[in-house]
Design an enzyme around this catalytic site. Structure first.
Site, PDB file in Angstrom:
ATOM      1  N   ASP A  23       0.808  -1.210   0.000  1.00 28.55           N
ATOM      2  CA  ASP A  23       0.000   0.000   0.000  1.00 28.55           C
ATOM      3  C   ASP A  23       0.847   1.267   0.000  1.00 28.55           C
ATOM      4  O   ASP A  23       1.988   1.270   0.462  1.00 28.55           O
ATOM      5  CB  ASP A  23      -0.930   0.019   1.215  1.00 28.55           C
ATOM      6  CG  ASP A  23      -1.967  -1.095   1.154  1.00 28.55           C
ATOM      7  OD1 ASP A  23      -2.476  -1.353   0.057  1.00 28.55           O
ATOM      8  OD2 ASP A  23      -2.255  -1.692   2.202  1.00 28.55           O
ATOM      9  N   LYS A  24       0.242   2.334  -0.495  1.00 25.65           N
ATOM     10  CA  LYS A  24       0.930   3.633  -0.591  1.00 25.65           C
ATOM     11  C   LYS A  24       1.492   4.078   0.757  1.00 25.65           C
ATOM     12  O   LYS A  24       2.589   4.629   0.835  1.00 25.65           O
ATOM     13  CB  LYS A  24      -0.063   4.672  -1.131  1.00 25.65           C
ATOM     14  CG  LYS A  24       0.533   6.052  -1.363  1.00 25.65           C
ATOM     15  CD  LYS A  24      -0.403   6.911  -2.214  1.00 25.65           C
ATOM     16  CE  LYS A  24      -1.596   7.427  -1.451  1.00 25.65           C
ATOM     17  NZ  LYS A  24      -1.303   8.642  -0.680  1.00 25.65           N
TER      18      LYS A  24
END
Length: 198
Positions: free
Chosen positions: A55-56
């Site tokens: 995930d970012k």
């Protein structure tokens, strides 16, 4: 999202494998129509794709390859490749919480598989996060080493939240036998296919 599978019929000699230390706030893809940071800002190798997502708002190890079979082996939870995370959580973890994480916790998409979990000191070779996490002076934090053998969406964060330990910082340190050692955030290097033990 450009997570199209890598080419399926590539030979071992043609296989390229890149390990990358993904910084916080970077998307695990090469293009983005909102002008956010992507892999393209760091990696100038064509036709390689991430084996699995990160995930970012998570950091750490990403393996990229042009070999679709290898990509599948690394990303597919059925292949039982352990993924090791360093997790900074809000609160002082206790044994009851650790035991619950080890056994498996109920999430909306099902019970998590048994995991390896231990309380660890803050890792020695840890880089500062940019921007830093928001710590509250009145609440202590602790670090966990968590090894998962599956890949539910945002699983680590949901697991720790379920037992009352919200995740503040999440770093993937290892996939199978490949780890981040010696790679600073934003750095990558190419490795030989034979280095991966799966």
């Amino acid at each position: 999202m450009n997570r199209k599978p890598a080419h399926k019929t590539i030979s071992a000699e043609q296989t390229r494998v890149i390990i990358f230390n993904k910084p916080f706030n970077v998307l695990t893809q090469f293009t983005d129509d909102q002008n956010r940071k992507t892999l393209k800002d760091f990696i100038n190798v064509k036709d390689v794709y991430a084996a699995g997502r990160l995930d970012k708002d998570s950091e750490g190890l990403l393996i990229l390859t042009n070999n679709g079979q290898l990509q599948h082996q690394l990303a597919n939870p059925d292949k039982k490749q352990g993924k090791v995370y360093w997790v900074q959580v809000e609160g002082q973890a206790n044994q009851t919480q650790i035991d619950a994480l080890k056994k498996g916790v109920p999430l909306k998409d099902g019970l998590t598989k048994p995991a390896l979990v231990e309380i660890i000191p803050e890792p020695n070779d840890l880089w500062p996060r940019n921007p830093p996490i928001r710590e509250r002076q009145s609440i202590p934090t602790s670090w966990l080493k968590l090894t998962l053998f599956e890949g539910k969406n945002r699983q680590v964060r949901r697991m720790t939240a379920h037992v009352g330990l919200p995740t503040l910082r999440l770093i993937r340190h290892q996939i199978a036998n490949i780890n981040l050692d010696g790679l600073e955030p934003g750095q990558w290097r190419e490795i030989d296919l034979s280095e991966i033990k799966i």
